[in-house]
Design an enzyme around this catalytic site. Structure first.
Site, PDB file in Angstrom:
ATOM      1  CE  LYS A  44      -3.913   1.915   2.638  1.00 43.35           C
ATOM      2  NZ  LYS A  44      -4.843   1.654   3.732  1.00 43.35           N
ATOM      3  CB  SER A 119      -7.871   3.630   2.735  1.00 43.06           C
ATOM      4  OG  SER A 119      -7.071   2.962   3.693  1.00 43.06           O
ATOM      5  CB  SER A 143      -8.343   0.717   5.464  1.00 41.90           C
ATOM      6  OG  SER A 143      -8.926   1.978   5.660  1.00 41.90           O
TER       7      SER A 143
END
Length: 228
Positions: A44, A119, A143
């Site tokens: 990420k 996210s 997320s």
């Protein structure tokens, strides 16, 4: 190649991590083969990788090239994994979609009219699209869990402080969250999550970050079907 194709379709990659080839050659010379030997891993956007930015989807961080790998990236490399791309997030990461003004909108590979969730949406889209087999996302309030659900994947938000979060965008924040934000694995099956956790919960991580309780992964608990 697969990651490039998926990225063309759904816009999920923010950066390709250079030095993959060098790392692979280095790994081949090592006698000890780590648990994740030779596995390419997506990461990420906000997780620090040496020589790359951690934008969090915000323009103000674009000039800040990180000088060191975060603990989790260091441990992944120690276990033989090859971090190869960074993946898209929503601006500030506090969002259930996956869009920002720098990299644009990430689409759901299963349906381009839908969001991949957030996210860790870039991770969800890349893995579901077949461009990565294992990724590291992060989760405060869903997320990892939301994009895993939206993209038909498996994801794990570990117990708070089970895995080192430093140095990454989490540890750079000036505000304190009531819920502990955690890094965790995303993949297509539960066995991959378990292997990743087993690899991360190793002596190397416990030495690099003494704030993490030195408790290895318990395979027996997992096989009994209890929560890990």
């Amino acid at each position: 190649g697969e990651a490039l194709e998926v990225n063309r379709d759904v816009n999920c990659v923010t950066d390709f991590i250079h030095g993959c080839e060098d790392q692979l050659q280095k790994l081949k010379k090592q006698k000890e083969k780590g648990l994740l030997y030779g596995i390419p891993i997506s990461i990420k956007d906000h997780i620090n990788c040496k020589g790359h930015i951690s934008s969090g989807g915000m323009v103000k961080f674009l000039g800040q090239v990180k000088e060191e790998d975060s603990v989790i990236v260091h441990v992944l490399k120690h276990q033989g994994a090859i971090p190869f791309v960074k993946t898209n997030i929503p601006q500030t990461m506090i969002n259930y979609d996956c869009s920002n003004l720098i990299f644009g909108q990430t689409l759901n590979p299963l349906n381009h009219q839908k969001s991949p969730g957030g996210s860790s949406g870039g991770e969800g889209a890349l893995i579901a699209g077949g461009g990565s087999i294992l990724g590291i996302g992060s989760d405060v309030a869903g997320s990892i869990r939301l994009p895993s659900s939206f993209c038909g994947l498996c994801g794990l938000k570990p117990t708070g402080n089970r895995i080192s979060t430093g140095p990454s965008a989490f540890s750079d924040r000036t505000f304190v969250l009531a819920v502990t934000g955690m890094l965790g694995p995303m993949a297509r099956d539960v066995d991959s999550l378990a292997l990743c956790m087993k690899a991360l919960l190793c002596e190397e991580m416990f030495q690099l970050d003494p704030t993490v309780p030195p408790i290895p992964f318990d395979e027996e608990v997992r096989l009994r079907g209890n929560p890990v």
